[in-house]
Design an enzyme around this catalytic site. Structure first.
Site, PDB file in Angstrom:
ATOM      1  N   GLU A  58      77.253  -6.810 -59.692  1.00 36.62           N
ATOM      2  CA  GLU A  58      77.634  -7.616 -58.528  1.00 36.62           C
ATOM      3  C   GLU A  58      76.401  -8.309 -57.958  1.00 36.62           C
ATOM      4  O   GLU A  58      75.363  -7.689 -57.783  1.00 36.62           O
ATOM      5  CB  GLU A  58      78.275  -6.706 -57.468  1.00 36.62           C
ATOM      6  CG  GLU A  58      78.785  -7.449 -56.262  1.00 36.62           C
ATOM      7  CD  GLU A  58      79.613  -8.669 -56.647  1.00 36.62           C
ATOM      8  OE1 GLU A  58      80.640  -8.502 -57.336  1.00 36.62           O
ATOM      9  OE2 GLU A  58      79.225  -9.792 -56.286  1.00 36.62           O
TER      10      GLU A  58
ATOM     11  N   CYS B 206      68.690  -2.939 -52.001  1.00 35.25           N
ATOM     12  CA  CYS B 206      68.632  -3.251 -53.436  1.00 35.25           C
ATOM     13  C   CYS B 206      67.256  -3.601 -53.992  1.00 35.25           C
ATOM     14  O   CYS B 206      66.864  -3.061 -55.023  1.00 35.25           O
ATOM     15  CB  CYS B 206      69.593  -4.390 -53.734  1.00 35.25           C
ATOM     16  SG  CYS B 206      71.306  -3.940 -53.463  1.00 35.25           S
TER      17      CYS B 206
HETATM   18  N1  LIG Z   1      74.795  -3.502 -51.038  1.00 34.87           N
HETATM   19  C1  LIG Z   1      74.745  -4.583 -51.768  1.00 34.87           C
HETATM   20  O1  LIG Z   1      74.619  -5.689 -51.243  1.00 34.87           O
HETATM   21  C2  LIG Z   1      74.852  -4.516 -53.267  1.00 34.87           C
HETATM   22  C3  LIG Z   1      75.020  -5.714 -53.985  1.00 34.87           C
HETATM   23  C4  LIG Z   1      75.130  -5.648 -55.379  1.00 34.87           C
HETATM   24  C5  LIG Z   1      75.094  -4.435 -56.034  1.00 34.87           C
HETATM   25  N2  LIG Z   1      74.936  -3.291 -55.316  1.00 34.87           N
HETATM   26  C6  LIG Z   1      74.978  -2.015 -56.056  1.00 34.87           C
HETATM   27  O2  LIG Z   1      76.300  -1.480 -55.895  1.00 34.87           O
HETATM   28  C7  LIG Z   1      76.260  -0.041 -55.828  1.00 34.87           C
HETATM   29  C8  LIG Z   1      76.906   0.422 -54.524  1.00 34.87           C
HETATM   30  O3  LIG Z   1      76.142  -0.085 -53.454  1.00 34.87           O
HETATM   31  P1  LIG Z   1      76.675  -0.011 -51.954  1.00 34.87           P
HETATM   32  O4  LIG Z   1      75.701  -0.765 -51.127  1.00 34.87           O
HETATM   33  O5  LIG Z   1      78.109  -0.386 -51.928  1.00 34.87           O
HETATM   34  O6  LIG Z   1      76.520   1.558 -51.682  1.00 34.87           O
HETATM   35  P2  LIG Z   1      77.193   2.415 -50.511  1.00 34.87           P
HETATM   36  O7  LIG Z   1      76.341   3.595 -50.328  1.00 34.87           O
HETATM   37  O8  LIG Z   1      77.521   1.524 -49.359  1.00 34.87           O
HETATM   38  O9  LIG Z   1      78.603   2.858 -51.133  1.00 34.87           O
HETATM   39  C9  LIG Z   1      78.743   3.767 -52.174  1.00 34.87           C
HETATM   40  C10 LIG Z   1      79.942   4.660 -51.875  1.00 34.87           C
HETATM   41  O10 LIG Z   1      80.181   5.495 -53.003  1.00 34.87           O
HETATM   42  C11 LIG Z   1      80.695   6.724 -52.526  1.00 34.87           C
HETATM   43  N3  LIG Z   1      80.588   7.766 -53.559  1.00 34.87           N
HETATM   44  C12 LIG Z   1      79.455   8.358 -54.040  1.00 34.87           C
HETATM   45  N4  LIG Z   1      79.789   9.249 -54.993  1.00 34.87           N
HETATM   46  C13 LIG Z   1      81.131   9.226 -55.119  1.00 34.87           C
HETATM   47  C14 LIG Z   1      82.050   9.913 -55.938  1.00 34.87           C
HETATM   48  N5  LIG Z   1      81.635  10.802 -56.853  1.00 34.87           N
HETATM   49  N6  LIG Z   1      83.366   9.646 -55.797  1.00 34.87           N
HETATM   50  C15 LIG Z   1      83.790   8.737 -54.890  1.00 34.87           C
HETATM   51  N7  LIG Z   1      82.962   8.039 -54.088  1.00 34.87           N
HETATM   52  C16 LIG Z   1      81.648   8.270 -54.203  1.00 34.87           C
HETATM   53  C17 LIG Z   1      79.865   7.007 -51.283  1.00 34.87           C
HETATM   54  O11 LIG Z   1      80.502   7.940 -50.434  1.00 34.87           O
HETATM   55  C18 LIG Z   1      79.747   5.593 -50.682  1.00 34.87           C
HETATM   56  O12 LIG Z   1      80.746   5.352 -49.705  1.00 34.87           O
HETATM   57  C19 LIG Z   1      74.785   0.330 -55.963  1.00 34.87           C
HETATM   58  O13 LIG Z   1      74.527   0.597 -57.305  1.00 34.87           O
HETATM   59  C20 LIG Z   1      74.058  -0.933 -55.538  1.00 34.87           C
HETATM   60  O14 LIG Z   1      72.799  -1.044 -56.143  1.00 34.87           O
HETATM   61  C21 LIG Z   1      74.828  -3.300 -53.958  1.00 34.87           C
HETATM   62  O1  LIG Z   2      63.496 -16.446 -48.137  1.00 36.12           O
HETATM   63  C1  LIG Z   2      63.782 -15.268 -47.906  1.00 36.12           C
HETATM   64  C2  LIG Z   2      65.010 -14.690 -48.295  1.00 36.12           C
HETATM   65  C3  LIG Z   2      65.244 -13.352 -48.023  1.00 36.12           C
HETATM   66  N1  LIG Z   2      64.321 -12.610 -47.372  1.00 36.12           N
HETATM   67  C4  LIG Z   2      64.589 -11.175 -47.114  1.00 36.12           C
HETATM   68  O2  LIG Z   2      64.917 -10.547 -48.338  1.00 36.12           O
HETATM   69  C5  LIG Z   2      65.797  -9.443 -48.111  1.00 36.12           C
HETATM   70  C6  LIG Z   2      67.005  -9.518 -49.017  1.00 36.12           C
HETATM   71  O3  LIG Z   2      67.790 -10.621 -48.657  1.00 36.12           O
HETATM   72  P1  LIG Z   2      69.073 -11.070 -49.513  1.00 36.12           P
HETATM   73  O4  LIG Z   2      68.698 -11.161 -50.932  1.00 36.12           O
HETATM   74  O5  LIG Z   2      69.605 -12.296 -48.878  1.00 36.12           O
HETATM   75  O6  LIG Z   2      70.101  -9.898 -49.209  1.00 36.12           O
HETATM   76  P2  LIG Z   2      70.674  -8.672 -50.075  1.00 36.12           P
HETATM   77  O7  LIG Z   2      71.987  -8.330 -49.488  1.00 36.12           O
HETATM   78  O8  LIG Z   2      69.639  -7.616 -50.198  1.00 36.12           O
HETATM   79  O9  LIG Z   2      70.982  -9.302 -51.526  1.00 36.12           O
HETATM   80  C7  LIG Z   2      70.146  -9.095 -52.659  1.00 36.12           C
HETATM   81  O10 LIG Z   2      70.424  -7.843 -53.256  1.00 36.12           O
HETATM   82  C8  LIG Z   2      71.804  -7.689 -53.660  1.00 36.12           C
HETATM   83  C9  LIG Z   2      71.964  -6.267 -54.145  1.00 36.12           C
HETATM   84  O11 LIG Z   2      71.597  -6.100 -55.461  1.00 36.12           O
HETATM   85  C10 LIG Z   2      72.122  -8.740 -54.719  1.00 36.12           C
HETATM   86  O12 LIG Z   2      73.473  -8.596 -55.140  1.00 36.12           O
HETATM   87  C11 LIG Z   2      71.879 -10.134 -54.139  1.00 36.12           C
HETATM   88  O13 LIG Z   2      72.129 -11.125 -55.130  1.00 36.12           O
HETATM   89  C12 LIG Z   2      70.449 -10.227 -53.651  1.00 36.12           C
HETATM   90  O14 LIG Z   2      70.221 -11.488 -53.011  1.00 36.12           O
HETATM   91  C13 LIG Z   2      66.148  -9.509 -46.613  1.00 36.12           C
HETATM   92  O15 LIG Z   2      65.352  -8.611 -45.905  1.00 36.12           O
HETATM   93  C14 LIG Z   2      65.811 -10.930 -46.242  1.00 36.12           C
HETATM   94  O16 LIG Z   2      65.516 -11.099 -44.885  1.00 36.12           O
HETATM   95  C15 LIG Z   2      63.104 -13.160 -46.984  1.00 36.12           C
HETATM   96  O17 LIG Z   2      62.252 -12.482 -46.406  1.00 36.12           O
HETATM   97  N2  LIG Z   2      62.870 -14.488 -47.258  1.00 36.12           N
END
Ligand SMILES: NC(=O)c1ccc[n+]([C@@H]2O[C@H](COP(=O)([O-])OP(=O)(O)OC[C@H]3O[C@@H](n4cnc5c(N)ncnc54)[C@H](O)[C@@H]3O)[C@@H](O)[C@H]2O)c1
Ligand SMILES: O=c1ccn([C@@H]2O[C@H](COP(=O)(O)OP(=O)(O)O[C@H]3O[C@H](CO)[C@@H](O)[C@H](O)[C@H]3O)[C@@H](O)[C@H]2O)c(=O)[nH]1
Length: 469
Positions: free
Chosen positions: A163, A278
């Protein structure tokens, strides 16, 4: 129902920042598919079923409301969910491992592995398993080994579908993604599984934006995308330090550099440092993988991105200390914003955490304010020794302060009445703009001593700062 008309059932394990919004968008785009999101955390599930969702994300309430109870369900019954599903997204957390081999670097795969075993135990019908969590390259192989060991009841096909949503813009990113990446093996079952996932996304994403690759490229691309994005910020932040020494202006430099179409103008904002759950974790994971394969030079190169980010946060504190006469002891400092970026309540790895801890170490009295992240801010700073209080009102937060340190680029902060704030503060009044969103010339005219990132400071002192402790 005949097989032909049977409703497709999707399950997502993990109702977090990714699982919740991703499934809400799939459910809203595909009303004929039943989408269930499960989690081991009953409070989180209760919040997903309530009027107050567990995460703040612009536009998410509307999407959830449009599908919840129709074809979108949140539940704690993981086993039933597994049994009835055709396709299972695994979206559990994969934080940095904090113990044993790889501590502080490798991904902690315990949640992911428990899930894989539970899926195996509860499955009686063929399943497509979709890796949604960010995982080390080659995890799909480990997953397949777990599935194939001991379950002879049914067949599992593993896909990688990382994602790319960013928090604060998650709904828009999910509705209009730059690309959707799907990795699979090339067996007939792998191709069939891949096509069924492509068909789901193709309901609202142009097919030419749906990339299919081998499974290892897909897993690795996610880590690399985050590494490149974070590297860009560390590059800008490194140059911001040089700008401060040379009277160059980082905004002018990045504008000039970003107009080169080979580089592009996005993601070039200097800041107090990047945060979020992340970037750091995924780069550490990449570094760990490189070291595991003996690629120490490659590992060192990417580790540098994190080192500069730590340096940038520390530099911010040292700059505050140096310019506030080398002592912060007993001074009241407002942290304007605590979320790791605007438009989210998430504080994971927020630079505000480091800055707050360091300022308290210097015995400053902190007032933390944020429109969405105060509950999480309290959680992050619980148990930290020092004087800290929290308030949602930015005017109350800045009242009586010696300094304001802007941590999060909430647009409403740029629109505050700084005349009023200045009058309520101790003198001389300082502003450290960790996001360069304020009108620095205007603040200076009001009377503030202004310290942006990577731009000349604007101060009312006409001599060199003293050299202190
Ligand atoms: N946060 C982001 O913006 C983002 C974006 C892209 C990818 N990711 C990736 O997606 C994954 C999830 O990230 P997130 O931010 O949603 O994490 P999060 O901690 O918000 O959510 C994960 C959820 O999984 C649940 N969980 C853990 N073990 C479990 C189990 N055995 N059965 C059922 N539920 C269980 C937890 O209770 C929690 O609610 C990570 O690998 C992260 O790196 C995060
Ligand atoms: O020009 C910039 C852009 C971002 N940031 C900082 O960088 C961090 C991350 O920002 P951003 O990437 O917008 O947010 P995330 O939600 O952490 O998203 C990143 O991490 C996710 C989790 O993997 C990915 O899915 C996304 O594509 C990736 O952008 C934050 O603290 C921002 O304030 C800066 O300092 N300067």
């Amino acid at each position: 129902m005949t097989e032909k008309t049977r409703q497709m059932k999707i399950l997502c394990i993990g109702a977090g920042y990714v699982g919740g919004p991703t499934m809400a968008v799939i459910a809203s785009q595909c009303p004929d598919i039943k989408v269930t999101v499960v989690d081991i955390n009953p409070e989180r599930i209760a919040r997903w079923n309530s009027e107050r969702l567990p995460i703040y994300e612009p536009g998410l309430d509307e999407v959830v409301r449009s599908a919840r109870g129709r074809n979108l369900f949140f539940s704690t019954d993981i086993e039933a969910g597994i049994r009835e599903s055709d396709m299972i997204f695994v979206s559990v957390n994969t934080p940095t491992k904090m113990f044993g081999t790889g501590a502080g670097m490798a991904a902690d795969l315990q949640y992911w592995e428990k899930t894989a075993r539970q899926i195996r135990e509860c499955s009686n019908t063929p399943k497509i398993i979709v890796e949604k969590s960010t995982l080390p390259v080659k995890t799909a192989q480990a997953m397949k080994r777990i599935f194939d060991a001991g379950n002879h009841k049914t067949r599992f096909t593993v896909l990688s579908n990382p994602e790319f949503l960013a928090e604060g813009t998650a709904v828009n990113d999910l509705k209009h993604p730059d690309r959707v990446l799907i990795g699979s093996d090339t067996s007939p079952a792998g191709i069939r599984a891949r096509e069924s996932l492509v068909d789901i996304y193709a309901r609202w994403v142009d097919r030419d934006r749906i990339l299919t690759t081998n499974i290892w490229s897909s897993e690795l691309s996610k880590l690399v995308a985050n590494a490149f994005l974070a590297q860009r910020i560390s590059s800008v932040n490194a140059i911001s330090a040089l700008c401060e020494k040379t009277d160059a202006d980082i905004a002018e430099v990045t504008r000039a550099v970003g107009m080169d179409s080979r580089l592009g103008s996005k993601f070039l904002n200097a800041s107090v440092g990047f945060g979020g759950s992340c970037f750091k974790k995924d780069i550490l994971n990449l570094v760990y993988l490189c070291r595991y394969y003996g690629l120490n030079e490659v590992a060192d190169y990417w580790e540098g991105v994190i080192r500069i980010n730590e340096y940038q946060k520390e530099r911010f504190v040292v700059n505050m200390l140096g310019n506030m006469f080398h002592t912060l002891s007993g001074k009241r400092i407002c942290l304007l914003g605590f979320a790791f970026k605007a438009h989210t309540g998430d504080t994971r790895e927020s630079p505000g955490i480091y800055i707050a801890k360091r300022l308290m170490e210097e015995r400053a009295k902190l007032v933390v304010t944020d429109p969405e992240a105060l509950e999480n801010a309290r959680f992050e700073l619980q148990g930290v020794e020092g004087d800290v209080c929290y308030t949602e009102d930015p005017y109350a937060a800045t009242d009586g302060c010696d300094a304001v340190a802007l941590m999060t680029e909430w647009p409403q902060y740029a629109a505050l009445d700084f005349d009023r704030i200045f009058r309520s503060m101790a003198q001389p009044a300082f502003i450290f703009d960790g996001r360069n969103i304020l009108d620095h010339a205007k603040l200076y005219t009001i009377g503030f001593n202004v310290f942006p990132i990577g731009k000349p400071a604007l101060t009312h002192f006409h001599d060199e700062p003293s050299i202190g402790g």
